[in-house]
Write a protein that holds these residues in place. Structure first.
Motif, PDB file in Angstrom:
ATOM      1  N   VAL A 146      -9.200 -14.738 -29.797  1.00 35.55           N
ATOM      2  CA  VAL A 146      -9.300 -16.099 -30.328  1.00 35.55           C
ATOM      3  C   VAL A 146     -10.380 -16.896 -29.586  1.00 35.55           C
ATOM      4  O   VAL A 146     -11.254 -17.514 -30.205  1.00 35.55           O
ATOM      5  CB  VAL A 146      -7.934 -16.818 -30.240  1.00 35.55           C
ATOM      6  N   SER A 191      -3.579 -18.355 -35.670  1.00 36.17           N
ATOM      7  CA  SER A 191      -3.739 -16.973 -35.222  1.00 36.17           C
ATOM      8  C   SER A 191      -2.777 -16.646 -34.096  1.00 36.17           C
ATOM      9  O   SER A 191      -2.188 -15.564 -34.055  1.00 36.17           O
ATOM     10  CB  SER A 191      -5.170 -16.719 -34.754  1.00 36.17           C
ATOM     11  N   VAL A 205     -12.832 -14.396 -36.654  1.00 30.49           N
ATOM     12  CA  VAL A 205     -12.274 -13.069 -36.371  1.00 30.49           C
ATOM     13  C   VAL A 205     -13.378 -12.093 -35.949  1.00 30.49           C
ATOM     14  O   VAL A 205     -13.268 -11.408 -34.928  1.00 30.49           O
ATOM     15  CB  VAL A 205     -11.494 -12.539 -37.592  1.00 30.49           C
ATOM     16  N   SER A 208      -4.425 -11.958 -38.256  1.00 29.26           N
ATOM     17  CA  SER A 208      -5.058 -13.281 -38.288  1.00 29.26           C
ATOM     18  C   SER A 208      -5.505 -13.640 -39.699  1.00 29.26           C
ATOM     19  O   SER A 208      -5.349 -14.786 -40.131  1.00 29.26           O
ATOM     20  CB  SER A 208      -6.269 -13.310 -37.357  1.00 29.26           C
ATOM     21  N   SER A 234      -6.725  -8.397 -36.088  1.00 29.79           N
ATOM     22  CA  SER A 234      -7.620  -9.050 -37.043  1.00 29.79           C
ATOM     23  C   SER A 234      -6.939  -9.181 -38.399  1.00 29.79           C
ATOM     24  O   SER A 234      -7.003 -10.244 -39.042  1.00 29.79           O
ATOM     25  CB  SER A 234      -8.909  -8.234 -37.189  1.00 29.79           C
ATOM     26  N   GLN A 237      -7.129 -23.173 -36.894  1.00 30.99           N
ATOM     27  CA  GLN A 237      -7.066 -21.740 -37.146  1.00 30.99           C
ATOM     28  C   GLN A 237      -6.677 -20.960 -35.902  1.00 30.99           C
ATOM     29  O   GLN A 237      -6.017 -19.920 -36.000  1.00 30.99           O
ATOM     30  CB  GLN A 237      -8.413 -21.259 -37.691  1.00 30.99           C
TER      31      GLN A 237
END
Lengths: 223, 223
Positions: A211, A145, B211, B145, B142, A141
């Motif tokens: 992140v 991102s 996030v 993502s 955010s 992930q």
DNA sequence: ACCTGAACACCGTTCAAGT
DNA sequence: ACCTGAACACCGTTCAAGT
């Protein structure tokens, strides 16, 4: 630069060079077998000797981009600092091809530099305390991102066409400034930052920080 | 379902219905004016009365998806819990159209439900302690993502074509299992999790947690 | 206002053939 | 092995015309 090739034999690496140049300039959709063939004085079908289909060609572009990835040597710093540096390096590579960052995702676990990056990320995440499986999911992930960060870079887009960029920004600004400040007080007052961040370096620093901070955060809350 | 329309007048909303169905099934690239025209017993050019070009049509799809966004009422819970709920709602809406989540990004600050979502997110972020501008940048990233989370959902992809999905998974598994466990010990041992997370709900929970934890993290480290 | 018809300038890809 | 030529089945979009 997109230059015309005049050698006898068709060199797939030179085809990738051209494809990368076109894709950087006009986006991956603008890459076509027909255009590449003309550029290399060959029939479109000649390219099928070297690339199974268009997907295969774009995969080669992804591999080409990933070839620039370098994995920093392990140091004495904390695992999260080292992860931060590793991911920053990855983002730096992607930033050279803002419209093409997506192409790397399906190649990360295939191209060698992608594998080296992934293995090192998993090392650092397990050092931080994740199980192997959790490290895999968190790492996956994070990569997604960061790719999205580059893909949606509001400054880099359409660098090749500055007037289109300006027009697009003006349109957005106009749309936001026509909103009711009573109904959307924060959006209207943050219009500038929403449309385009102040600094590009700040944009990327924040993205990477988010992140890494997220990773530390979920690690803490799982204990 | 993609069904043929037989009414006299061309209804743009019904065209969008068809376009959404095609895009959900075969991806946004499979949506074409010509196909939609045939479906509605009309010439391709008739669609240009209602959609300026293909980009405009896809924007309408983005708006249609965003129409499902609902913003939870403010509660007494902490700002970050409320933000978590807000973002979870957003992701839930996107999950209904995994291949189309991207289409919402350029419409978030245009479509009304997107504006409502953004305004509420900015409220909660400023309540947490961000300046308006920082809240804008953090909120923006955010959203990006979370869209990437849905777009790259390894389970949802190609649901319409289960055999292609299986083939793709098998190919990836084969590629990873052919790697040297000496050179890539963690990748090979985490192969299962890297290819496909164990649970879809876990995948999304982790993504949203990352996030929100990231947001809390950068807020703390800036003080 | 709303739709049609023909045309232009593109695509990826298959197939059979050439050297 | 490497490349060509013709063809098939698509695209988005422009322009001029019809009702």
């Amino acid at each position: 630069m997109i230059t015309k090739e005049t050698s006898r034999r068709l060199d797939p690496e030179k085809v990738i060079d051209s494809a990368l140049a076109i894709a950087d300039d006009e986006g991956p959709a603008a890459v076509s077998f027909r255009k590449l063939a003309a550029l290399h004085d060959v029939t479109p079908m000649a390219l099928y000797r070297h690339f199974k289909d268009k997907e295969d060609l774009l995969a080669a572009l992804g591999d080409r981009i990933l070839a620039d990835v370098v994995v920093p040597e392990p140091s004495d710093k904390r695992w999260d600092k080292q992860l931060h540096a590793l991911l920053t390096g990855f983002v730096t590579v992607l930033r050279a091809h803002p419209r093409l960052a997506d192409l790397t995702l399906p190649r990360i676990l295939v191209a060698e530099p992608g594998l080296a990056l992934s293995e090192r990320a998993l090392e650092l995440l397990t050092e931080g305390g994740f199980t192997t499986d959790d490290a895999a999911e968190v790492g996956r992930q994070s990569i997604c991102s960061l790719i999205a960060l580059v893909t949606t870079d509001p400054i880099a887009l359409e660098v090749s066409d500055p007037e289109a960029r300006e027009a697009s920004l003006r349109r957005k600004r106009a749309a936001l400034s026509s909103l009711s400040p009573q109904r959307y007080p924060l959006i209207t007052s943050a219009a500038g930052a929403l449309i385009c961040p102040s600094s590009r370096d700040r944009y990327y620093d924040l993205g990477i920080d988010l992140v890494v901070a997220g990773i530390r955060g979920v690690l803490d809350q799982e204990r």
